[in-house]
Motif scaffolding. Structure first.
Motif, PDB file in Angstrom:
ATOM      1  N   LEU A   1       4.317   3.335 -20.723  1.00  0.00           N
ATOM      2  CA  LEU A   1       5.704   3.463 -20.539  1.00  0.00           C
ATOM      3  C   LEU A   1       6.193   3.192 -19.000  1.00  0.00           C
ATOM      4  CD1 LEU A   1       8.545   4.382 -21.575  1.00  0.00           C
ATOM      5  CD2 LEU A   1       7.998   6.789 -20.857  1.00  0.00           C
ATOM      6  N   SER A   2       7.252   2.212 -18.901  1.00  0.00           N
ATOM      7  CA  SER A   2       7.376   2.047 -17.511  1.00  0.00           C
ATOM      8  C   SER A   2       8.957   2.143 -17.573  1.00  0.00           C
ATOM      9  CB  SER A   2       7.218   0.878 -16.911  1.00  0.00           C
ATOM     10  OG  SER A   2       5.903   0.453 -17.055  1.00  0.00           O
ATOM     11  N   VAL A   3       9.696   2.773 -16.442  1.00  0.00           N
ATOM     12  CA  VAL A   3      11.045   2.864 -16.222  1.00  0.00           C
ATOM     13  C   VAL A   3      11.539   2.338 -14.952  1.00  0.00           C
ATOM     14  CG1 VAL A   3      13.025   4.499 -16.139  1.00  0.00           C
ATOM     15  CG2 VAL A   3      11.240   4.930 -17.592  1.00  0.00           C
ATOM     16  N   ARG A   4      12.332   1.362 -14.942  1.00  0.00           N
ATOM     17  CA  ARG A   4      12.751   0.813 -14.067  1.00  0.00           C
ATOM     18  C   ARG A   4      14.427   0.935 -13.625  1.00  0.00           C
ATOM     19  NH1 ARG A   4      10.287  -5.147 -13.131  1.00  0.00           N
ATOM     20  NH2 ARG A   4       7.846  -4.128 -12.673  1.00  0.00           N
ATOM     21  N   PHE A   5      14.740   1.118 -12.667  1.00  0.00           N
ATOM     22  CA  PHE A   5      16.224   1.415 -12.068  1.00  0.00           C
ATOM     23  C   PHE A   5      16.551   0.151 -11.301  1.00  0.00           C
ATOM     24  CE2 PHE A   5      15.223   5.710 -13.120  1.00  0.00           C
ATOM     25  CZ  PHE A   5      16.501   6.118 -13.771  1.00  0.00           C
ATOM     26  N   ASN A   6      17.794  -0.535 -11.489  1.00  0.00           N
ATOM     27  CA  ASN A   6      18.381  -1.553 -10.930  1.00  0.00           C
ATOM     28  C   ASN A   6      19.270  -0.776  -9.830  1.00  0.00           C
ATOM     29  OD1 ASN A   6      17.278  -4.178 -11.633  1.00  0.00           O
ATOM     30  ND2 ASN A   6      18.459  -3.613 -13.742  1.00  0.00           N
ATOM     31  N   VAL A   7      18.881  -0.930  -8.650  1.00  0.00           N
ATOM     32  CA  VAL A   7      19.864  -0.349  -7.563  1.00  0.00           C
ATOM     33  C   VAL A   7      20.045  -1.418  -6.672  1.00  0.00           C
ATOM     34  CG1 VAL A   7      19.859   1.520  -5.901  1.00  0.00           C
ATOM     35  CG2 VAL A   7      18.030   1.613  -7.572  1.00  0.00           C
ATOM     36  N   GLY A   8      21.371  -1.942  -6.825  1.00  0.00           N
ATOM     37  CA  GLY A   8      21.680  -3.279  -6.292  1.00  0.00           C
ATOM     38  C   GLY A   8      21.018  -4.305  -6.474  1.00  0.00           C
ATOM     39  N   ASP A   9      20.321  -4.780  -5.288  1.00  0.00           N
ATOM     40  CA  ASP A   9      19.449  -6.054  -5.558  1.00  0.00           C
ATOM     41  C   ASP A   9      17.993  -5.580  -5.752  1.00  0.00           C
ATOM     42  OD1 ASP A   9      21.659  -7.674  -5.177  1.00  0.00           O
ATOM     43  OD2 ASP A   9      21.119  -8.194  -3.008  1.00  0.00           O
ATOM     44  N   ALA A  10      17.750  -4.434  -5.372  1.00  0.00           N
ATOM     45  CA  ALA A  10      16.366  -3.873  -5.467  1.00  0.00           C
ATOM     46  C   ALA A  10      16.034  -3.067  -6.749  1.00  0.00           C
ATOM     47  CB  ALA A  10      16.251  -2.832  -4.211  1.00  0.00           C
TER      48      ALA A  10
END
Lengths: 313, 321
Positions: free
Chosen positions: B10-19
């Protein structure tokens, strides 16, 4: 629960009396401080005639005496005669104009609330998607275009080209005559309400309790209806009170363009003509409306938020 | 014990602006039927996000990948309708802050009844009875009166009991308690943990206790998972992990627990440094820069969890050295 709310309401109404007195006093002296007089527009009046006019309306008395007489009359419910509309007293003029303006205003506000509120809710639920961007662009346009632009365009298009609706006139308040002025009045309100509602929704949708509601397995519809709407409507309520008072007391522009016998025209013309009793009368009515609608909006806050309810005790 | 919940990669990624922020990085673990699992880590270690992802409750700017199976059925990124049938009914979550976590404009009774009516097919009267029964179960004083109250009219401890009642009302198979005692004082904290333990025994519910407090996890759970920088660094039975921690991070956490026998004048032992930035990706071991045992290999090669699924496993090169 009801008893404290009733006490709160009565307390607020009691405070309204000195407030209205202060409004009457301030507007009385401000009107008199403005240069010019009520009969200046009548060309070349004989000084003797002018003097008798002043005497007839009591304007020859010292200012403080005039103020005392005026207040005494107002407390008896008499706003005095109009100095310009010779056959009418102020109470009669308000009785003619206010219902017209109020009817237009309330209809426009209900329309704006229905459509603006819906647009705002849907835009927030479609946040950052096409519907959201399209609605907010239109709302910005709706706020930016003044009614003296939209009103003639509406009259031109639906009245002159399509011949669907009367271009102007009141016709005793016939539905067909109300359509265009109501739309012109409602458009900017609709836009503001849509933006306020969307903002309130977005704020609440981020709240932890919305996540809890979703974690309970409620479908999104139920989440929004039971857990979001009530809190999201709070910013709107604060706006609606004063805005409704404003729109009910008439818009000069709309009433002139559509030739409507509303109170907005009397107010502006009264001010230009130095028709002291007429302006004073309308100011007091307007003040009373604002106070009343602000009270209603405070009661609506209490209805929406139990925490506010407690502070009113 | 068979696996109730199987989480794989399981992976969780957040889009924070461009990063991009990686909150959870290829995490795999099981939750067994009827067990109490403690999930321990610093804030930002990804412990809450992993379970929010499993329930489909991530924020709008987050994406989850991998696989989460409930009783063998894939539920990660499942359609809303499927999740709604599961959430609150089979898997429930108790959140950290019960003041912001309960709807301020709705009465306690209503918030409880809503779940019972939706999942248990109860009518208004039955749901009211069930809500009252739950408030009694979590031992809220004067439960009948509480039904008519709003969240702001309760104390913090009472609110957390309401939260637990909300989680347990449909007798779920799995209750995820996310820092349920962090906002409470120590006495209330002990009461709440005892309550959770009782509910677990009585209803045979599996409980996942997410906490940053190792002692809370130790007092409560059968098994412990230690998360660091979004990865599992050590897992094992509570007894094993406490007796012989395998990962230097776990050892550091244990060493920094205050005890009554410690000299009050001495400084509490701490782990030096800060947890790594979730924005950056680390080539080797994420803990290397804070680890006193770090070797060359730790900087270049990421350690894998040795013997996954075993009684006691850790991801550290020391174990294979």
């Amino acid at each position: 629960m009801l008893a404290p709310m009733l006490a709160f309401t009565l307390r607020r109404l009691a405070v309204a009396i000195p407030t209205l007195l202060a409004i009457a006093t301030a507007s009385f002296f401000l009107m008199r401080a403005a240069p010019g007089g009520p009969f200046d527009t009548e060309a070349d009046l004989d000084p003797e005639v002018l003097e008798s006019l002043y005497r007839a309306y009591g304007l020859d008395q010292p200012l403080l005496e005039q103020y005392r007489i005026y207040l005494a009359n107002v407390l008896k419910g008499d706003f005095g005669p109009s100095l310009v509309y010779e056959d009418f007293n102020v109470t009669e003029l308000i009785a003619i104009g206010l219902p017209v303006s109020a009817r237009l205003g309330v209809t426009a506000m209900l329309l704006a609330l229905l459509f603006g509120g819906t647009c705002g809710i849907v835009a927030a639920l479609r946040h950052n998607r096409l519907f959201d961007h399209a609605t907010m662009t239109m709302a910005m346009t709706g706020i930016a275009i003044p009614s003296f632009v939209t009103a003639p365009i509406l009259a031109l298009f639906f009245g002159l080209y399509l011949k669907l609706l009367p271009v102007a006139g009141w016709n005793g308040g016939a539905a067909a005559n109300m359509v265009l002025p109501v739309i012109a009045l409602a458009l900017p309100q609709l836009a503001i309400i849509a933006r306020l509602m969307r903002g309130g929704m977005l704020e609440v949708l981020r709240a932890n309790f919305v996540r809890t509601a979703r974690a309970k397995g409620l479908p999104e519809r139920q989440v929004v209806i039971n857990h979001v709407l009530q809190s999201a409507a709070v910013p709107l309520v604060g706006y609606l009170g004063p805005a409704l008072a404003g729109i009910m007391t008439g818009s000069l522009v709309i009433e002139l363009i559509f030739d409507l016998p509303g109170i907005g025209r009397y107010f502006i013309q009264g001010a230009l003509n130095r028709d002291y009793p007429l302006v004073m009368g309308i100011v007091i009515v307007y003040g009373a409306l604002i106070i009343l609608l602000n009270l209603l909006s405070d009661l609506a806050y209490a209805a929406l938020d139990p925490r506010v309810r407690r502070t009113y005790r | 014990m068979s696996a109730l919940l199987e989480v794989r990669d399981l992976s969780v990624r957040f889009n924070v602006g461009d990063a991009e922020l990686n909150a959870v990085r290829s995490l795999s673990f099981d939750v067994s039927e009827g067990e109490c699992l403690g999930v321990v880590g610093e804030s930002g270690a990804g412990k809450s996000q992993a379970f929010l992802a499993a329930l489909g409750l991530l924020a709008d700017n987050a994406r989850a990948r991998g696989s989460v199976r409930y009783r063998g059925r894939e539920i990660l990124n499942a359609p809303r309708r499927e999740l709604d049938a599961l959430r609150g009914r089979r898997m429930a979550m108790v959140f950290q802050d019960p003041l912001s976590g309960l709807t301020p404009t709705a009465r306690i009774g209503h918030q409880l009844e809503e779940s019972a009516r939706r999942h248990l097919g109860m009518n208004a009267r039955q749901a009211r009875g069930k809500a009252l029964e739950m408030l009694e179960t979590v031992r809220l004083p004067d439960p009948r009166r509480c039904l008519a109250l709003y969240p702001f009219e309760l104390s913090g401890g009472m609110r957390q009991r309401v939260m637990i009642a909300l989680g347990m009302i449909c007798e779920p198979d799995l209750l995820i308690a996310d820092e349920p005692t962090t906002a409470l004082d120590v006495t209330i904290q002990a009461q709440i943990l005892r309550l959770l333990g009782e509910l677990q025994r009585d209803a045979n519910t599996s409980i996942v206790l997410i906490t940053h407090d190792l002692s809370v996890a130790a007092a409560f759970s059968d098994r412990i998972m230690i998360l660091y920088n979004g990865r599992l660094v050590e897992s094992g039975t509570t007894h094993e992990v406490f007796r012989s921690p395998k990962h230097p991070y776990t050892a550091g956490l244990l060493a920094s627990l205050p005890s009554l026998t410690i000299d009050p004048a001495s400084d509490l032992p701490t782990i030096p440094g800060q947890p790594p930035d979730a924005m950056k990706s680390v080539q080797g071991c994420a803990f290397a820069e804070r680890c006193k045992h770090a070797m060359d290999r730790c900087w270049s090669e990421r350690p894998v969890l040795a013997a996954p699924g075993a009684q006691h496993a850790a991801a550290c090169h020391l174990l294979s050295a």
